[in-house]
Design a protein around this motif. Structure first.
Motif, PDB file in Angstrom:
ATOM      1  N   ILE A  98       0.716  -1.270  -0.018  1.00 19.82           N
ATOM      2  CA  ILE A  98       0.281  -0.191   0.010  1.00 19.82           C
ATOM      3  C   ILE A  98       0.586   1.448  -0.024  1.00 19.82           C
ATOM      4  O   ILE A  98       0.215   2.388  -0.188  1.00 19.82           O
TER       5      ILE A  98
ATOM      6  N   VAL B 212      -3.020  -4.554  -4.177  1.00 20.07           N
ATOM      7  CA  VAL B 212      -3.617  -3.341  -4.715  1.00 20.07           C
ATOM      8  C   VAL B 212      -4.413  -3.813  -5.904  1.00 20.07           C
ATOM      9  O   VAL B 212      -5.394  -3.080  -6.048  1.00 20.07           O
TER      10      VAL B 212
ATOM     11  N   LYS C  12     -15.376   2.911  -9.048  1.00 21.26           N
ATOM     12  CA  LYS C  12     -14.800   2.358  -7.790  1.00 21.26           C
ATOM     13  C   LYS C  12     -15.312   1.121  -7.457  1.00 21.26           C
ATOM     14  O   LYS C  12     -16.516   1.192  -7.740  1.00 21.26           O
TER      15      LYS C  12
ATOM     16  N   ASP D  48      -8.062   2.756  -3.892  1.00 21.92           N
ATOM     17  CA  ASP D  48      -7.184   2.589  -4.909  1.00 21.92           C
ATOM     18  C   ASP D  48      -7.593   1.695  -5.842  1.00 21.92           C
ATOM     19  O   ASP D  48      -7.025   0.504  -6.243  1.00 21.92           O
ATOM     20  N   THR D  49      -8.942   1.710  -6.190  1.00 21.77           N
ATOM     21  CA  THR D  49      -9.598   1.053  -7.474  1.00 21.77           C
ATOM     22  C   THR D  49     -10.248   2.252  -8.341  1.00 21.77           C
ATOM     23  O   THR D  49     -10.457   3.350  -8.032  1.00 21.77           O
TER      24      THR D  49
ATOM     25  N   ASN E  79      -6.144   2.542 -10.509  1.00 20.38           N
ATOM     26  CA  ASN E  79      -6.220   2.108  -9.094  1.00 20.38           C
ATOM     27  C   ASN E  79      -5.075   3.329  -8.391  1.00 20.38           C
ATOM     28  O   ASN E  79      -4.361   2.952  -7.828  1.00 20.38           O
ATOM     29  N   ASN E  80      -5.593   4.523  -8.574  1.00 23.13           N
ATOM     30  CA  ASN E  80      -4.642   5.490  -8.040  1.00 23.13           C
ATOM     31  C   ASN E  80      -3.206   5.513  -8.461  1.00 23.13           C
ATOM     32  O   ASN E  80      -2.321   5.755  -7.420  1.00 23.13           O
TER      33      ASN E  80
ATOM     34  N   LYS F 191      -1.601   2.956  -8.798  1.00 25.28           N
ATOM     35  CA  LYS F 191      -0.639   1.684  -8.419  1.00 25.28           C
ATOM     36  C   LYS F 191      -1.065   0.509  -9.293  1.00 25.28           C
ATOM     37  O   LYS F 191      -0.310  -0.777  -8.926  1.00 25.28           O
TER      38      LYS F 191
END
Length: 326
Positions: free
Chosen positions: A81, A183, A264, A274-275, A308-309, A311
């Motif tokens: 994360i 993630v 999301k 983070d989606t 995912n932001n 990630k």
């Protein structure tokens, strides 16, 4: 229950395989590049399992077919994360049985049954692999504008317009253990949910040139693990030109762009951090037609993305298929 769904799906796939169209004497009597546009390139948030495999549903002009397609995708995801968490390599692989069959003069059915085999390698060199059936999808379209094949190349532009919808069935396994410590929750065989699709396809051809536009929206529901992948919107624009070599052989290069947007995800009614996100791609492909056979390849590379932001990053996508026109 999934076994019965799969058997029903296979029955639908095989309905018209025994009735073949004759190869036209003049190759211009049929749009040979139809299958190149049929399932335009897009992916589901769940390793392409949520829509029965990647590279989705596009305009499709005249051809009806049954065939196989292989899709390879490469991603990188943060293994943790934190901003300095190591990247891991993820490979999503899909083998599809797919078809388009007519129902009368105006209705057509598109169907996909995927088999998934995914793998990823962690920073400590350990690996994880999953394989099995993905989520089957059936789409029905009504052809509002329908092309009528001519015996010669038409001197006027010809248009097609299709509107439709369908369902994605939870024939692929959803494993909630793959959500922990990762993630990327999309490392799954399926979403585990019944999802619903709305789609629109438009195509225009003039002589041996063509342009196709597609858009679809997937409404996703909650699965029995109280997890719901975010709704998804896909769009694409492609242009192509067909070159004819004799009566039985044609080559169709294709160039296009496409995009994806994901809402999301939710778990127990709450948004998952983070989606969601979006991606925009460029696409290059080609299809070779010989008699009733069609061999196609395509590749997609990201132009811009925010998944995912930040990630999760998609690196590339590649597909190859072999179809038999029916």
């Amino acid at each position: 229950m999934k076994i019965y769904i799969t058997l029903l799906f296979l029955l639908i796939l095989g309905i018209h395989t025994g009735t073949s169209n004759k190869t036209p004497v003049n190759p211009c009597t049929k749009t040979t590049s139809a299958t190149l546009m049929m399932f335009d390139e897009f992916c589901d948030t769940c390793g392409c399992s949520g829509n029965g495999g990647s590279m989705g549903f596009g305009t499709g002009l005249n051809n009806n077919f049954i065939g196989f397609r292989y899709i390879a995708q490469r991603y990188q995801s943060r293994d943790g994360i934190f901003a300095n968490s190591p990247w891991i390599d993820e490979h999503f692989n899909t083998l599809q049985l797919w078809t388009q069959i007519p129902l009368g003069e105006r209705f057509i059915i598109n169907a996909v049954l995927p088999y998934q085999f995914h793998s990823r390698e962690f920073a400590d060199n350990t690996e994880q692999s999953i394989n099995g059936m993905g989520d089957a999808t059936i789409l029905g379209f009504y052809q509002i504008l329908k092309q009528t094949p001519d015996s010669i190349i038409s001197i006027k532009p010809r248009h097609t317009l299709q509107l439709g919808g369908g369902i994605k069935m939870p024939t692929g396994k959803f494993d909630e253990a793959n959500l922990e410590g990762s993630v990327n929750p999309s490392f799954q065989l399926g979403t585990g949910s019944w999802d619903y699709l709305l789609a629109a396809n438009y195509g225009i051809t003039h002589r041996n040139w063509g342009l196709s536009v597609m858009a679809n929206y997937t409404i996703k529901s909650k699965n029995d693990k109280e997890y719901r992948f975010g709704n998804q919107f896909n769009y694409a624009l492609n242009t192509y030109k067909t070159y004819y070599f004799g009566t039985n052989f044609a080559l169709t290069p294709q160039l296009g762009v496409g995009g994806e947007y994901f809402d999301k995800n939710e778990a127990y009614g709450l948004e998952v951090a983070d989606t969601g996100g979006n991606a925009f791609f460029g696409k290059l492909g080609a299809e070779v037609n010989f008699k009733q056979y069609a061999l196609g390849v395509s590749t997609m590379l990201p132009i811009a993305q925010d998944l995912n932001n930040g990630k999760v990053e998609v690196k590339n996508r590649f597909s190859v298929y072999l179809n038999i026109n029916i």
